[in-house]
Design a protein around this motif. Sequence first.
Motif, PDB file in Angstrom:
ATOM      1  N   LEU A 181      11.892   4.915 153.577  1.00 19.73           N
ATOM      2  CA  LEU A 181      11.400   5.017 152.208  1.00 19.73           C
ATOM      3  C   LEU A 181      11.220   3.638 151.600  1.00 19.73           C
ATOM      4  O   LEU A 181      12.063   2.762 151.741  1.00 19.73           O
ATOM      5  N   SER A 182      10.099   3.476 150.911  1.00 18.78           N
ATOM      6  CA  SER A 182       9.887   2.308 150.061  1.00 18.78           C
ATOM      7  C   SER A 182       9.566   2.839 148.678  1.00 18.78           C
ATOM      8  O   SER A 182       8.512   3.451 148.468  1.00 18.78           O
ATOM      9  N   GLY A 183      10.482   2.656 147.741  1.00 19.89           N
ATOM     10  CA  GLY A 183      10.312   3.217 146.405  1.00 19.89           C
ATOM     11  C   GLY A 183      11.398   4.206 146.079  1.00 19.89           C
ATOM     12  O   GLY A 183      12.559   4.008 146.434  1.00 19.89           O
ATOM     13  N   GLY A 184      11.037   5.299 145.428  1.00 20.10           N
ATOM     14  CA  GLY A 184      12.031   6.285 145.018  1.00 20.10           C
ATOM     15  C   GLY A 184      11.641   7.674 145.462  1.00 20.10           C
ATOM     16  O   GLY A 184      10.461   8.026 145.542  1.00 20.10           O
ATOM     17  N   ALA A 185      12.651   8.504 145.747  1.00 19.03           N
ATOM     18  CA  ALA A 185      12.376   9.880 146.166  1.00 19.03           C
ATOM     19  C   ALA A 185      13.630  10.722 146.031  1.00 19.03           C
ATOM     20  O   ALA A 185      14.759  10.220 146.145  1.00 19.03           O
ATOM     21  N   PHE A 186      13.422  12.016 145.798  1.00 22.25           N
ATOM     22  CA  PHE A 186      14.522  12.983 145.788  1.00 22.25           C
ATOM     23  C   PHE A 186      14.433  13.788 147.076  1.00 22.25           C
ATOM     24  O   PHE A 186      13.384  14.358 147.412  1.00 22.25           O
ATOM     25  N   PHE A 187      15.534  13.832 147.812  1.00 18.57           N
ATOM     26  CA  PHE A 187      15.579  14.510 149.105  1.00 18.57           C
ATOM     27  C   PHE A 187      16.397  15.795 149.000  1.00 18.57           C
ATOM     28  O   PHE A 187      17.507  15.788 148.457  1.00 18.57           O
ATOM     29  N   GLU A 221      12.689  -4.746 142.661  1.00 16.53           N
ATOM     30  CA  GLU A 221      13.890  -4.510 141.858  1.00 16.53           C
ATOM     31  C   GLU A 221      15.104  -5.145 142.522  1.00 16.53           C
ATOM     32  O   GLU A 221      15.164  -5.263 143.748  1.00 16.53           O
ATOM     33  N   LYS A 222      16.090  -5.517 141.727  1.00 11.85           N
ATOM     34  CA  LYS A 222      17.248  -6.242 142.222  1.00 11.85           C
ATOM     35  C   LYS A 222      18.269  -5.336 142.895  1.00 11.85           C
ATOM     36  O   LYS A 222      19.153  -5.815 143.606  1.00 11.85           O
ATOM     37  N   GLU A 223      18.166  -4.026 142.659  1.00 13.52           N
ATOM     38  CA  GLU A 223      19.194  -3.123 143.165  1.00 13.52           C
ATOM     39  C   GLU A 223      18.584  -1.915 143.866  1.00 13.52           C
ATOM     40  O   GLU A 223      17.476  -1.485 143.550  1.00 13.52           O
ATOM     41  N   VAL A 224      19.336  -1.392 144.824  1.00 13.97           N
ATOM     42  CA  VAL A 224      19.036  -0.111 145.467  1.00 13.97           C
ATOM     43  C   VAL A 224      20.085   0.873 144.988  1.00 13.97           C
ATOM     44  O   VAL A 224      21.277   0.531 144.898  1.00 13.97           O
ATOM     45  N   SER A 225      19.667   2.094 144.659  1.00 10.91           N
ATOM     46  CA  SER A 225      20.642   3.076 144.188  1.00 10.91           C
ATOM     47  C   SER A 225      20.498   4.378 144.962  1.00 10.91           C
ATOM     48  O   SER A 225      19.404   4.767 145.363  1.00 10.91           O
ATOM     49  N   ALA A 266      23.377  -4.362 145.434  1.00 10.30           N
ATOM     50  CA  ALA A 266      22.579  -5.531 145.065  1.00 10.30           C
ATOM     51  C   ALA A 266      21.736  -5.961 146.257  1.00 10.30           C
ATOM     52  O   ALA A 266      22.244  -6.093 147.371  1.00 10.30           O
ATOM     53  N   GLN A 267      20.435  -6.169 146.036  1.00 11.23           N
ATOM     54  CA  GLN A 267      19.525  -6.509 147.128  1.00 11.23           C
ATOM     55  C   GLN A 267      19.911  -7.821 147.801  1.00 11.23           C
ATOM     56  O   GLN A 267      19.873  -7.942 149.023  1.00 11.23           O
ATOM     57  N   LYS A 268      20.294  -8.831 147.021  1.00  8.20           N
ATOM     58  CA  LYS A 268      20.549 -10.156 147.590  1.00  8.20           C
ATOM     59  C   LYS A 268      21.901 -10.249 148.282  1.00  8.20           C
ATOM     60  O   LYS A 268      22.023 -10.817 149.365  1.00  8.20           O
ATOM     61  N   THR A 269      22.932  -9.708 147.662  1.00  5.63           N
ATOM     62  CA  THR A 269      24.292  -9.896 148.173  1.00  5.63           C
ATOM     63  C   THR A 269      24.842  -8.682 148.899  1.00  5.63           C
ATOM     64  O   THR A 269      25.896  -8.771 149.524  1.00  5.63           O
ATOM     65  N   THR A 270      24.174  -7.532 148.791  1.00  5.25           N
ATOM     66  CA  THR A 270      24.653  -6.236 149.296  1.00  5.25           C
ATOM     67  C   THR A 270      26.005  -5.849 148.696  1.00  5.25           C
ATOM     68  O   THR A 270      26.751  -5.080 149.294  1.00  5.25           O
ATOM     69  N   ARG A 271      26.314  -6.396 147.543  1.00  5.67           N
ATOM     70  CA  ARG A 271      27.539  -5.996 146.853  1.00  5.67           C
ATOM     71  C   ARG A 271      27.384  -4.554 146.382  1.00  5.67           C
ATOM     72  O   ARG A 271      26.364  -4.175 145.805  1.00  5.67           O
TER      73      ARG A 271
END
Length: 367
Positions: A181-187, A221-225, A266-271
């Motif tokens: 996935l690239s973007g957003g989706a409900f599975f 975006e800076k974050e993945v959720s 967080a995209q950069k640090t994976t925190r």
Amino acid sequence: MNEYGHFGAEDFVWNEAFRRWVLVPTQEDHVFWESWQSENPHKAAVIAQARELVQAIGPRLEHLPESEKNRSIGEIMEHFDDRALSEVSSHTPLLRSFWFRAACLLLLLAGFATLFTRYNMRKQTGFEQLLAAGEMLKEVSNDAQKTIRITLQDGSSVTLDPGSRLSYPEHFTGSKRLVQLSGGAFFDIVKEPGRPFYVYAGKVVTKVLGTSFHVRSFNNEKEVSVSVKTGRVAVFTRENDLSDDMDEISEQSGVVIEPNQQLIVAQKTTRITKTLVPNPEIVAAPEKVPSFNFEDSPVSEILKTLHTAYGIEIIFDENIMKNCPVTATLTDLSLYEKLDLICNAVGASYEVIDGRIIVDGKGCQAR
């Protein structure tokens, strides 16, 4: 509390509870480790050394194979020889030691870089292996202004957000189901025991058996959720060892989230931050949704009712809250509005920590 008495720095570095306290601590973690340190002052230097190592490593090495972890930490500890450590004055906190910080920085830039280069040269992610094997893939892009629905071969459905793209096989083969996935989706995933479903989205991989959840991973975006509506999912970062024997990876290898919980990476640090979704929904079956009309009901019972309805763990002192009766109608309120009203009624407060709700108060008699 004495189980850590024999631990050296190497043991602390890979201990799950210790790493969580250093990287993503909860209130309970702070209480435990502060108490443990006060009872074991002779371990101060070891704790400081282990903290520096965990902070330098970050979350990236946590889920490497055991052999890789042992080898990498062994290489690090070889640099902490007795001569160098003896140069650190007993009156100088280890955290401020120039030598120790320099060693960590050097190892981070050189040793870990070598380790990851060597490791990643022989590892590919599961989805990249799928592409390399020439698997026939379909790609759907949503260029419209509203969501579109995609039905996968196994009966699972994906509601794709605008500006998003999904890549998936026409037919799932083998012991795992993989999509990207690239973007957003409900599975909404059909449960197939023994054949887990994986969503690759940026630096995050989500593993499920059968559940419904939402993933948001836009490149700008800076974050993945990842948030869960029903069931539970295990979330991993791309640094985890997910390419080989993926079916054997247990939920304990990742961070597990349940209904109304979400994970932000967080995209950069994976925190990783584990919290609740902004607007928790009732997850109890319609026939099991409790009444939210209370008359002289103990706050302890009201909080248990909220837990039943929303599936969220609520921590409180039952001995205190059972003596606080409240009369209220909460039917048309959101979860947070319900909590605000109840806590205000008895002089309590609450906060969200690690995907749980912590209620704190001195009780009605103390008001």
